[in-house]
Motif scaffolding. Structure first.
Motif, PDB file in Angstrom:
ATOM      1  N   LEU A  34      71.552  80.689  -5.565  1.00 45.71           N
ATOM      2  CA  LEU A  34      71.768  80.599  -7.003  1.00 45.71           C
ATOM      3  C   LEU A  34      72.098  81.979  -7.546  1.00 45.71           C
ATOM      4  N   SER A  37      71.207  81.799 -14.061  1.00 45.28           N
ATOM      5  CA  SER A  37      70.110  80.966 -14.534  1.00 45.28           C
ATOM      6  C   SER A  37      70.578  79.522 -14.645  1.00 45.28           C
ATOM      7  N   TYR A 465      70.134  73.391  -9.627  1.00 45.19           N
ATOM      8  CA  TYR A 465      68.769  73.190  -9.155  1.00 45.19           C
ATOM      9  C   TYR A 465      68.733  73.146  -7.625  1.00 45.19           C
ATOM     10  N   PHE A 468      68.933  76.563  -6.447  1.00 51.61           N
ATOM     11  CA  PHE A 468      67.635  77.220  -6.637  1.00 51.61           C
ATOM     12  C   PHE A 468      66.677  76.886  -5.500  1.00 51.61           C
ATOM     13  N   HIS A 472      65.184  79.610  -2.929  1.00 53.85           N
ATOM     14  CA  HIS A 472      63.738  79.777  -2.818  1.00 53.85           C
ATOM     15  C   HIS A 472      63.287  79.597  -1.369  1.00 53.85           C
ATOM     16  N   LEU A 507      60.533  76.814 -13.898  1.00 57.68           N
ATOM     17  CA  LEU A 507      60.825  77.087 -12.494  1.00 57.68           C
ATOM     18  C   LEU A 507      59.586  77.514 -11.723  1.00 57.68           C
ATOM     19  N   SER A 511      58.738  75.884  -8.275  1.00 56.89           N
ATOM     20  CA  SER A 511      58.570  76.725  -7.089  1.00 56.89           C
ATOM     21  C   SER A 511      57.280  76.379  -6.348  1.00 56.89           C
TER      22      SER A 511
END
Length: 816
Positions: A34, A37, A465, A468, A472, A507, A511
């Motif tokens: 990502l 934002s 998403y 993201f 992560h 988030l 997470s």
């Protein structure tokens, strides 16, 4: 029965399902990271504007809830932006030879601060070797001896001439304790006092006159000797200067040429040269101090620290503008400090070399990011930050100086010009607090970037998403997610905000769920996180926090808390409430009962009378009077009393989501028609009877479903919700499955008439042109009941008035 079918919410509307076709991957290992934002277009626009404005005062405040990525977003933007900007200059503090208590601040191009410090070290090392060599050279000694001999020769000539003149006139020049004097001579010796007094007056006057004239000449000679001494000292100083220049010139002149583009540094180097020439003796070997028996006195060399350079801030050409995140914005960490060194006897001393930079120094020419709450909590930080922005300079001060009983000698470093963009991150509450209570806040932080806790559900956002999740997993070495697992995360995100058209931007919570799902995948020894493992992570998270929910459910199961899910009762209905305990939220049914009786008190809210209800709940109850008056009091007054109560409620009640529930219970009590206990109700209502949306709809439905499931599902149970809450439905799979199998139902209504028909099985009824309701409907029964109550009350009042009048007309008869 048509209403029951028309108001049913279709199964496909009970929960939004993420379509896997929006994803072009099978696992998150196949996609990249990502780069921006998620869904914060408004905030990004504000940030871009604030960073682009160079005028003073256009600093930024990033407002929003914790955990929605404000820090990560601004960090990514600043990191990318800073690389394209030129690096700011280095800043050094040097000794101020004119005002030693005020060190000078020198700006240099990026990377040149350490170079200047190294150049000064080389200069000092060179002159410490060369100056003693020059001062100890034969040429220096011979020139010095020649100057001294020349002075001594000139002085000897002056005294010789004076002695010759004095001898010719019978006087001599003699040295005494008080200095040189002229004394008369007789036969090669000084006159005695007796011999001098035996002289006649004329001779004494002649000798006195000669003595005064010679004394005047002696004073002239002494004055010439002093002038010669000064000339000799000046000549020796000029000799030292010339020799010193020859010793330091080939070290200092290249520096002057190297830094000639900076007038301030050139001026500083000139001051260094003058100080070196004035203190050449310090470079000579120092003799050891005299020793006192029994006491060892340490040998102290002269300090040359004043020629060093304190590199306060050092930047690099390769890194662009600095980006500083100060996590602990205390006064010293923001604005720098002056450290001290304890000397013998406990005396603290400081110097310009002990000046240390703060975050503002390091961020000068770039960006400083701080937490608003931390800045406000730390003493002196906020006021000093405003002062720095207002004056556009960073001033290092001893902030505690004004609070001490004793004043300590300290330094006053020259302020450094400030040109940095300051970014504060905090909640909306702190933003409004500063905006309204801090007079100067709006002058210094003109740009607000609002981060939304909910973002629209678009295909682009869905893929962001997924990126993201992939990012992560890579950053924390977690197991990859397949497309189904990502879809389950998105559905959970939609449930968090209770909106099928939006996703949560929390988030931090997402997470945590990613980490927990990866843990359960590793625990199951599978290489990939699937949808089922995400569901397991969610259920395990709930299980860790729902002990109180289960305890309350046990009270429903064993009958401690009364709740009927079958049958029908007049004036009794199941309302729905939401309880939040820290990190866990759940719903539970609450029985609401209403009793109607003759009187003029109107509706009595028992919770309000005992001060267990909040103002919003009280408002909802009062709205019911408006609805009843508008519908049933056009041809008669409302003359009744009713008590409304949340049974077995021992805590405060707030919110208007039960106002429709209370209205249904009241309508049932007035009409005498029983309400189905297998249907729970939620929703607020206005004075026209329109049902309005409420919050926590999913928790409320699931809470009543849990009670019905425990008591046994009959296929006739369900929940009535406002029509406008359909888009908020994100129910659990268990509830959705029960609805699909016909074991449970969800109805949505726009008006209370639809709701009362669902609850009673009777039509509500619509008034005709004459205002009358058709027989056999709920409204007709209520209207007739109200008419009866008005007539009964009227007869009662009339009878009471007649008795009162009779007593007043014949008081004696009443006494008898």
């Amino acid at each position: 029965m048509a209403v029951i079918d028309d108001c049913k919410v279709p199964v496909e509307k009970l929960k939004w399902r993420c379509d896997l076709s929006v994803f072009s991957f099978k696992t998150t290992e196949e996609i990249g990271n990502l780069e921006t934002s998620i869904g914060q277009a408004r905030a990004l626009t504000s940030i871009g504007f604030g960073l682009g404005m160079e005028q003073n005062g256009f600093n930024l405040y990033l407002a929003g809830e914790a955990g929605i990525g404000k820090t990560a977003t601004i960090g990514h933007i600043l990191k990318k932006r800073a690389k394209t900007e030129p690096p700011p200059c280095d800043w050094c503090y040097v000794y101020n030879f004119a005002f030693p208590d005020s060190p000078m601040a020198l700006p240099l191009p990026a990377g040149k601060g350490a170079e200047l410090a190294e150049d000064m070290k080389d200069l000092l090392a060179g002159v410490r070797v060369n100056i003693p060599k020059v001062l100890e050279s034969k040429e220096y000694e011979s020139n010095k001896v020649a100057l001294i001999e020349q002075f001594q020769e000139r002085t000897g000539e002056l005294f010789a001439d004076l002695e010759k003149q004095a001898g010719e006139q019978g006087f001599a020049l003699q040295r005494t304790v008080s200095g040189l004097v002229i004394v008369p001579q007789k036969e090669g010796r000084n006159f005695t006092q007796e011999e001098y007094e035996e002289l006649d007056k004329d001779e004494r006057d002649r000798m006195d006159g000669i003595g005064k004239e010679l004394t005047t000449q002696l004073n002239d000679v002494l004055r010439q000797v002093r002038d010669n001494e000064k000339s000799m000292r000046d000549a020796l100083a000029q000799l030292d200067r010339e020799l010193g220049l020859s010793a330091i010139g080939h070290h200092l002149n290249p520096l002057k040429e190297k830094y000639q583009s900076s007038p301030k540094i050139s001026c500083y180097l000139e001051s260094v040269q003058e100080d070196l020439l004035e203190n050449l003796e310090d470079f000579k070997p120092q003799p050891p101090p005299p020793q006192i028996p029994g006491i060892k006195i340490p040998h102290q060399e002269p300090s040359f620290e004043r020629y060093e350079v304190n590199v306060l801030v050092q930047n690099s050409d390769d890194n662009g503008a600095p980006v500083i995140f100060e996590t602990n914005p205390t006064y010293n960490n923001l604005f720098g400090r002056m450290e001290s060194v304890m000397q013998m006897g406990g005396v603290a001393t400081t110097s310009f070399m002990l000046i240390k930079p703060g975050a503002l120094h390091r961020a000068n020419g770039g960006y400083l990011v701080v937490d608003a709450r931390e800045v406000l909590l730390n003493p002196f930080a906020w006021e000093s930050l405003k002062r720095c922005i207002r004056n556009a300079e960073i001033k290092i001060e001893d902030v505690l100086e004004q609070y001490r009983f004793m004043t300590f000698v300290t330094l006053k470093p020259e302020p450094i010009p400030l040109q940095a963009k300051i970014i504060m991150i905090g909640s909306l509450w702190i933003y409004y607090l500063l905006y309204y209570l801090e007079p100067e806040y709006r002058k210094f932080f003109k740009v607000k970037a609002d981060f939304d806790s909910r973002v629209p559900r678009t295909p682009e956002v869905l893929n962001d998403y997924a990126l993201f999740v992939a990012t992560h997993c890579r950053n924390e070495n977690l197991l990859p997610f397949d497309a189904g697992a990502v879809a389950e995360l998105l559905e959970f995100s939609s449930r968090v905000v209770e909106d099928q058209e939006r996703l949560s931007s929390q988030l931090m919570d997402l997470s945590d769920l990613i980490r927990e799902a990866s843990y359960w995948a590793a625990d199951a020894k599978v290489p990939l996180v699937t949808r089922d493992l995400v569901k397991k992570a969610i259920s395990e998270k709930v299980y860790r926090s729902n002990m109180m929910e289960q305890r309350i459910q046990e009270f429903f199961d064993d009958g401690t808390i009364l709740c009927d899910t079958t049958g029908a009762v007049v004036g009794q209905i199941n309302g729905l409430s939401v309880i939040t305990l820290g990190d866990h939220t759940f719903g539970r049914p609450s029985r609401v009962t209403t009793r109607v009786y003759l009187g003029r008190a109107g509706m009595v809210n028992i919770e309000r009378e005992v001060k267990l209800s909040g103002p919003i709940h009280d408002k909802g109850v009062l709205i019911l009077s408006g609805f009843l008056g508008g519908r049933f009091a056009q041809d008669k007054p409302l003359s009744f009393s009713a008590s409304i109560c949340f049974e077995q409620s021992y805590q405060g009640v707030e919110g208007d989501s039960a106002s429709s529930t209370e209205l249904y219970s009241l309508l049932s009590s007035l009409s005498g028609v029983p309400v189905k206990q297998g249907i729970a109700v939620t929703g607020s209502v206005n004075q026209h009877g329109d049902v309005q949306p409420i919050g926590g709809v999913n928790y409320k439905i699931e809470g009543f479903f849990a009670v019905c499931k425990a008591k046994g599902l009959t296929g006739e149970q369900g929940v009535i919700i406002p029509k406008l809450n359909e888009r908020n439905l994100m129910l659990s799979d268990e509830v959705v499955q029960a609805v699909a199998e016909g074991k449970f139902h969800i109805w949505s209504v726009k008006h209370v008439d639809e709701g009362i028909e669902l609850l009673t099985g009777m039509p509500a009824g619509v008034a005709g042109p004459d205002g009358a309701f058709p027989p056999g409907c709920i409204n007709f029964l209520i209207n007739e009941r109200l008419k009866t109550m008005v007539e009964n009350l009227k007869r009662f009042v009339t009878s009471a008035d007649k008795d009162k009048q009779r007593i007043e007309d014949n008081p004696t008869a009443e006494k008898s």
